[in-house]
Design an enzyme around this catalytic site. Structure first.
Site, PDB file in Angstrom:
ATOM      1  N   SER A  33       0.867  -1.184   0.000  1.00  0.00           N
ATOM      2  CA  SER A  33       0.000   0.000   0.000  1.00  0.00           C
ATOM      3  C   SER A  33       0.899   1.228   0.000  1.00  0.00           C
ATOM      4  CB  SER A  33      -0.848  -0.009   1.271  1.00  0.00           C
ATOM      5  OG  SER A  33      -1.493   1.226   1.473  1.00  0.00           O
ATOM      6  N   TYR A  86      -2.350  -1.140  10.417  1.00  0.00           N
ATOM      7  CA  TYR A  86      -2.273  -1.279   8.949  1.00  0.00           C
ATOM      8  C   TYR A  86      -0.940  -0.749   8.423  1.00  0.00           C
ATOM      9  CZ  TYR A  86      -4.063  -1.076   4.104  1.00  0.00           C
ATOM     10  OH  TYR A  86      -4.261  -1.252   2.752  1.00  0.00           O
TER      11      TYR A  86
HETATM   12  P1  NAD Z   1     -11.520  -6.226  -0.052  1.00  0.00           P
HETATM   13  O1  NAD Z   1     -12.136  -6.053   1.300  1.00  0.00           O
HETATM   14  O2  NAD Z   1     -12.347  -5.971  -1.262  1.00  0.00           O
HETATM   15  O3  NAD Z   1     -10.876  -7.676  -0.179  1.00  0.00           O
HETATM   16  C1  NAD Z   1     -10.158  -8.264   0.877  1.00  0.00           C
HETATM   17  C2  NAD Z   1     -10.083  -9.750   0.636  1.00  0.00           C
HETATM   18  O4  NAD Z   1      -9.377 -10.354   1.741  1.00  0.00           O
HETATM   19  C3  NAD Z   1     -11.464 -10.432   0.583  1.00  0.00           C
HETATM   20  O5  NAD Z   1     -11.442 -11.465  -0.361  1.00  0.00           O
HETATM   21  C4  NAD Z   1     -11.599 -11.008   1.986  1.00  0.00           C
HETATM   22  O6  NAD Z   1     -12.506 -12.104   2.073  1.00  0.00           O
HETATM   23  C5  NAD Z   1     -10.173 -11.427   2.239  1.00  0.00           C
HETATM   24  N1  NAD Z   1      -9.891 -11.676   3.646  1.00  0.00           N
HETATM   25  C6  NAD Z   1     -10.119 -10.866   4.716  1.00  0.00           C
HETATM   26  N2  NAD Z   1      -9.769 -11.502   5.847  1.00  0.00           N
HETATM   27  C7  NAD Z   1      -9.299 -12.729   5.482  1.00  0.00           C
HETATM   28  C8  NAD Z   1      -8.792 -13.837   6.202  1.00  0.00           C
HETATM   29  N3  NAD Z   1      -8.685 -13.845   7.542  1.00  0.00           N
HETATM   30  N4  NAD Z   1      -8.411 -14.937   5.498  1.00  0.00           N
HETATM   31  C9  NAD Z   1      -8.533 -14.967   4.149  1.00  0.00           C
HETATM   32  N5  NAD Z   1      -9.011 -13.941   3.415  1.00  0.00           N
HETATM   33  C10 NAD Z   1      -9.382 -12.846   4.097  1.00  0.00           C
HETATM   34  O7  NAD Z   1     -10.232  -5.279  -0.019  1.00  0.00           O
HETATM   35  P2  NAD Z   1      -9.249  -4.747  -1.174  1.00  0.00           P
HETATM   36  O8  NAD Z   1      -9.344  -3.282  -1.164  1.00  0.00           O
HETATM   37  O9  NAD Z   1      -9.439  -5.488  -2.435  1.00  0.00           O
HETATM   38  O10 NAD Z   1      -7.852  -5.110  -0.499  1.00  0.00           O
HETATM   39  C11 NAD Z   1      -6.984  -6.104  -0.981  1.00  0.00           C
HETATM   40  C12 NAD Z   1      -5.561  -5.763  -0.561  1.00  0.00           C
HETATM   41  O11 NAD Z   1      -5.184  -4.516  -1.152  1.00  0.00           O
HETATM   42  C13 NAD Z   1      -5.387  -5.599   0.947  1.00  0.00           C
HETATM   43  O12 NAD Z   1      -4.157  -6.160   1.364  1.00  0.00           O
HETATM   44  C14 NAD Z   1      -5.348  -4.097   1.121  1.00  0.00           C
HETATM   45  O13 NAD Z   1      -4.635  -3.704   2.253  1.00  0.00           O
HETATM   46  C15 NAD Z   1      -4.641  -3.682  -0.165  1.00  0.00           C
HETATM   47  N6  NAD Z   1      -4.857  -2.280  -0.535  1.00  0.00           N
HETATM   48  C16 NAD Z   1      -6.111  -1.803  -0.767  1.00  0.00           C
HETATM   49  C17 NAD Z   1      -6.258  -0.468  -1.101  1.00  0.00           C
HETATM   50  C18 NAD Z   1      -7.602   0.117  -1.378  1.00  0.00           C
HETATM   51  O14 NAD Z   1      -7.680   1.357  -1.470  1.00  0.00           O
HETATM   52  N7  NAD Z   1      -8.661  -0.649  -1.536  1.00  0.00           N
HETATM   53  C19 NAD Z   1      -5.144   0.365  -1.195  1.00  0.00           C
HETATM   54  C20 NAD Z   1      -3.883  -0.156  -0.936  1.00  0.00           C
HETATM   55  C21 NAD Z   1      -3.755  -1.491  -0.604  1.00  0.00           C
END
Ligand code: NAD
Length: 261
Positions: free
Chosen positions: A143, A156
């Site tokens: 991130s 985080y």
């Molecule tokens: P999201 O909530 O859409 O998806 C998260 C996924 O992780 C889901 O499939 C969920 O079921 C799974 N998950 C959560 N807890 C879990 C567990 N204990 N075991 C297995 N799976 C689990 O979120 P996203 O935005 O797609 O995030 C995905 C990644 O991208 C994360 O690591 C997040 O930190 C990173 N990220 C997101 C953003 C953003 O703005 N959305 C920005 C930077 C980084």
């Protein structure tokens, strides 16, 4: 672009958001997919069968990323059912927003486990398979918060900084084995994870949700645009290509200029 057809990818947390987008991008390139994450079983099955319409095999494994034994089973299931693990995308993640004095210790533990330690466990079990076959790609979804902090996100920000350290270390350990390890550092992507924190941030800062979007989230993003899932999936595909074979141990920001400022 190397021919990725017939290779196998595990994408943790691929039932939603960025992980699902990366699964769709890799499936379109002919890669067999191991989906993982939580959610409604019918919805997960709909996504899985949609992936298979690309002419690949897709399976789903429900490993909880807080449980090392289930992670071990995720990797061994990929090997027994799909032949190996060629590509590993450590993507599962959760968020919790609160001042540190109010931050529940169990939320700290869950974020460190899911967003950081799970990548240690997946790599620990998948790397021997990659070494054996002489090829591998590990992509850690970090991130912008792996590079800079924001208030109220202590767990985080800590986990995402940690994942960059893991990325660099493992890259050195397997640099001569045709295995690359890189991190992608997205800015804000409008997925369920961000939708949830808009409300939480509004509460923590005592401002409206609209103000959170314009004055907090997109304030940092100089392009004034959310990053899209497709942009991240395109980058993940590039990191799997031959053109990226000498890129390892690095992080690539996709953050609209946020961390350039
Ligand atoms: P999201 O909530 O859409 O998806 C998260 C996924 O992780 C889901 O499939 C969920 O079921 C799974 N998950 C959560 N807890 C879990 C567990 N204990 N075991 C297995 N799976 C689990 O979120 P996203 O935005 O797609 O995030 C995905 C990644 O991208 C994360 O690591 C997040 O930190 C990173 N990220 C997101 C953003 C953003 O703005 N959305 C920005 C930077 C980084």
């Amino acid at each position: 672009m190397s021919d990725l057809k017939g290779k196998t990818a595990i994408i943790t947390g691929s039932t939603s958001g960025i992980g699902l987008g990366i699964a769709q991008g890799l499936a379109a390139a002919g890669v067999n997919i191991v989906m993982n994450g939580f959610g409604d079983p019918d919805e997960i099955e709909t996504h899985r069968t949609a992936l298979e319409k690309q002419g690949i095999k897709a399976i789903y494994h429900d490993a909880d990323m807080t449980r090392p034994n289930e992670i071990k089973d995720l990797i061994s299931t990929a090997r027994t059912e799909l032949g190996s693990v060629d590509i590993l995308v450590n993507n599962a993640g959760i968020q919790y927003v609160a001042p540190i004095e109010d931050f529940p210790p169990e939320k700290w533990d869950a974020i460190i486990a899911i967003n950081m330690s799970s990548a240690f466990h997946t790599i620990h079990h998948a790397l021997p398979l990659m070494r054996k076959q002489g090829w591998g790609r590990i992509i850690n979804i970090a991130s912008a918060h792996g590079l800079v902090a924001s208030p109220y996100k202590s767990a985080y920000v800590t986990a995402k900084h940690g994942i960059l350290g893991l990325t660099k270390t493992v890259a050195l350990e397997c640099a001569e084995n045709n295995i690359t390890v890189n991190a992608i550092c997205p800015g804000y992507v409008k997925t369920p994870l961000v939708e949830g924190q808009i409300a939480d941030t509004a509460k923590a800062r005592g401002i409206s949700e609209e103000e959170v979007v314009n004055d907090v989230l997109l304030k940092a993003q100089w392009t004034k645009k959310f990053v899209s899932v497709e942009q991240l999936s395109g980058l993940a595909l590039f990191l799997c290509s031959d053109a990226a074979e000498n890129m390892t141990g690095g992080h690539i920001s996709v953050d609209g200029g946020w961390t350039a400022a």
